[in-house]
Design a protein around this motif. Structure first.
Motif, PDB file in Angstrom:
ATOM      1  N   LYS A 178     -55.078 -32.164  40.746  1.00 30.95           N
ATOM      2  CA  LYS A 178     -55.018 -30.768  40.310  1.00 30.95           C
ATOM      3  C   LYS A 178     -55.997 -30.512  39.172  1.00 30.95           C
ATOM      4  O   LYS A 178     -56.686 -29.488  39.146  1.00 30.95           O
ATOM      5  CB  LYS A 178     -53.594 -30.411  39.857  1.00 30.95           C
ATOM      6  CG  LYS A 178     -52.621 -30.154  40.986  1.00 30.95           C
ATOM      7  CD  LYS A 178     -51.289 -29.666  40.430  1.00 30.95           C
ATOM      8  CE  LYS A 178     -50.337 -29.319  41.553  1.00 30.95           C
ATOM      9  NZ  LYS A 178     -49.042 -28.806  41.033  1.00 30.95           N
ATOM     10  N   ARG A 267     -57.891 -22.855  45.255  1.00 29.23           N
ATOM     11  CA  ARG A 267     -56.604 -22.537  44.610  1.00 29.23           C
ATOM     12  C   ARG A 267     -55.442 -22.789  45.566  1.00 29.23           C
ATOM     13  O   ARG A 267     -54.373 -23.281  45.157  1.00 29.23           O
ATOM     14  CB  ARG A 267     -56.605 -21.084  44.135  1.00 29.23           C
ATOM     15  CG  ARG A 267     -57.575 -20.793  42.982  1.00 29.23           C
ATOM     16  CD  ARG A 267     -57.360 -19.406  42.418  1.00 29.23           C
ATOM     17  NE  ARG A 267     -58.315 -19.106  41.370  1.00 29.23           N
ATOM     18  CZ  ARG A 267     -59.453 -18.422  41.562  1.00 29.23           C
ATOM     19  NH1 ARG A 267     -59.747 -17.983  42.794  1.00 29.23           N
ATOM     20  NH2 ARG A 267     -60.280 -18.199  40.576  1.00 29.23           N
ATOM     21  N   ASP A 268     -55.632 -22.464  46.853  1.00 35.09           N
ATOM     22  CA  ASP A 268     -54.570 -22.708  47.838  1.00 35.09           C
ATOM     23  C   ASP A 268     -54.284 -24.209  47.975  1.00 35.09           C
ATOM     24  O   ASP A 268     -53.125 -24.627  48.099  1.00 35.09           O
ATOM     25  CB  ASP A 268     -54.964 -22.135  49.191  1.00 35.09           C
ATOM     26  CG  ASP A 268     -54.965 -20.596  49.214  1.00 35.09           C
ATOM     27  OD1 ASP A 268     -54.325 -20.005  48.321  1.00 35.09           O
ATOM     28  OD2 ASP A 268     -55.583 -20.031  50.136  1.00 35.09           O
ATOM     29  N   GLN A 271     -52.189 -25.331  45.144  1.00 28.79           N
ATOM     30  CA  GLN A 271     -50.784 -24.931  45.320  1.00 28.79           C
ATOM     31  C   GLN A 271     -50.022 -25.877  46.216  1.00 28.79           C
ATOM     32  O   GLN A 271     -48.813 -26.052  46.105  1.00 28.79           O
ATOM     33  CB  GLN A 271     -50.707 -23.502  45.876  1.00 28.79           C
ATOM     34  CG  GLN A 271     -51.177 -22.421  44.920  1.00 28.79           C
ATOM     35  CD  GLN A 271     -50.300 -22.333  43.675  1.00 28.79           C
ATOM     36  OE1 GLN A 271     -49.081 -22.450  43.756  1.00 28.79           O
ATOM     37  NE2 GLN A 271     -50.930 -22.149  42.514  1.00 28.79           N
ATOM     38  N   ASP A 272     -50.769 -26.516  47.158  1.00 26.80           N
ATOM     39  CA  ASP A 272     -50.113 -27.443  48.099  1.00 26.80           C
ATOM     40  C   ASP A 272     -49.768 -28.788  47.458  1.00 26.80           C
ATOM     41  O   ASP A 272     -48.991 -29.550  48.015  1.00 26.80           O
ATOM     42  CB  ASP A 272     -51.033 -27.699  49.301  1.00 26.80           C
ATOM     43  CG  ASP A 272     -51.201 -26.460  50.181  1.00 26.80           C
ATOM     44  OD1 ASP A 272     -50.355 -25.554  50.059  1.00 26.80           O
ATOM     45  OD2 ASP A 272     -52.169 -26.416  50.947  1.00 26.80           O
TER      46      ASP A 272
END
Length: 273
Positions: A178, A267-268, A271-272
Motif C-alpha cells: 500500500k 487506488r482501486d 482498496q483491495d
C-alpha cells in the motif's frame, strides 16, 4: 561513448588495425576506448568522427558534450559503485542521466525509478543466487539514488506503462505494498512523469514476457533500449531494434488506460489490499 565510436568505425567498414592507422595510434588503444576501458576527450571524438567521415553534426556535438561532461566531473555518483555492482547497472544510471526522455513498460515489477525503498529491498531479496546483506544494501542504495534523475533541472520526460500484474504482485506485506502504491500515485503528480496502467482486461500485447525501457538520447542516434535479463541488463541500439521497440511500446500504450483512469485504477488496487 566507446560503443558509439565503434559503431562509427564499423559503419565505414574499417578494422581496428585500419582505424588505428587512420588515427595515428595503435590497435590496442582503439580497442580499449571502444570497450570503455579508456576515457576520451571531446577533441578526440571530433577528430575520430572526421576520420570516419561522419556527416551528422548534431550527433557529433552530442557526443562531444558528453565527453566534456565526463571530464568536468571527476567522478559521477555511480562511479563509486564500480567495484560493487555490474557495469550494466552503472551504464543504465549514466544513460538515464543523459536522457531527454524515458519510456518504459513493466509487466511484473514496478518501474525502478518509482520504487519505494522497502519495495526495492523486497525485490532484491528474491535475487538468484541470494545476495549477501552487504550486496543487497548496495543494490538498494544504488536504485534509490537513481531516482534523483527525476528531480534535475533538465529531468527527462517519463512515460511508464505498468501492467496490472505489477500492481498486484506481492513483494512484501500488504502494508508495504500500500505504501508503494501510494508512492506511485505521488510520483504521478510530477509534471515530467506520466503513468498509464494496462489492466488484465486489455488482453494480450507485444513483448508480454519482458520489461522494456526506451532511453531517448540527446539525438536519435543515441537512443538505447534496455531490457531486464537474469544477469542484469541488456542494451540494444541497432536501428532495427529501436524501430521494433518503438512499435512495441506504441501498441502497448494504445491498450493502456489514460493517466487519470490509471490513477483511479491504482487506488482501486490499494482498496483491495
Amino acid at each position: 561513448m566507446g560503443a558509439e565510436l565503434r559503431k562509427m568505425r564499423e559503419h565505414v567498414g574499417l578494422s581496428l588495425t585500419e582505424a588505428a592507422a587512420l588515427h595515428g595510434t595503435d590497435r590496442t588503444t582503439v580497442s580499449n576506448i571502444e570497450a570503455g576501458r579508456f576515457g576520451v576527450s571531446a577533441d578526440r571524438v571530433r577528430v575520430w568522427a572526421a576520420n570516419y567521415s561522419c556527416p551528422d553534426a548534431a550527433y557529433i556535438d552530442a557526443l562531444s558534450q558528453m565527453a566534456r561532461e565526463r571530464r568536468a566531473v571527476s567522478a559521477n555518483w555511480w562511479e563509486s559503485y564500480r567495484d560493487r555492482l555490474a557495469v550494466t547497472a552503472l551504464d543504465l544510471a549514466e544513460m538515464e542521466h543523459h536522457a531527454s526522455a524515458l519510456r518504459g513498460a513493466q509487466i511484473t515489477h514496478l518501474p525502478g525509478l518509482l520504487q519505494h525503498e522497502d519495495y526495492v529491498r523486497a525485490v532484491f531479496r528474491e535475487a538468484v543466487p541470494p545476495l549477501t546483506p552487504e550486496a543487497l544494501e548496495s543494490r538498494v542504495e544504488f536504485r534509490v539514488r537513481r531516482r534523483a534523475v527525476l528531480d534535475g533541472a533538465e529531468a527527462p520526460e517519463c512515460t511508464f506503462l505498468i501492467h496490472e500484474a505489477a500492481l498486484r504482485m506481492r513483494f512484501g506485506e500488504d502494508r508495504m505494498i500500500k505504501s508503494q502504491l501510494d508512492h506511485l500515485l505521488n510520483q504521478s503528480d510530477r509534471k515530467n512523469v506520466t503513468i498509464r496502467v494496462m489492466p488484465f482486461a486489455a488482453g494480450g500485447f507485444p513483448s508480454a514476457g519482458s520489461s522494456t525501457l526506451y532511453v531517448s538520447g540527446p539525438v536519435r542516434q543515441l537512443d538505447t533500449v534496455q531490457l531486464d535479463v537474469p544477469t542484469g541488463s541488456a542494451f540494444l541500439s541497432a536501428d532495427t531494434h529501436l524501430a521494433n521497440y518503438r512499435s512495441v511500446l506504441d501498441r502497448m500504450e494504445e491498450r493502456c488506460l489514460g493517466p487519470d483512469p490509471s490513477r483511479d485504477f491504482i487506488r482501486d488496487v490499494m482498496q483491495d489490499l
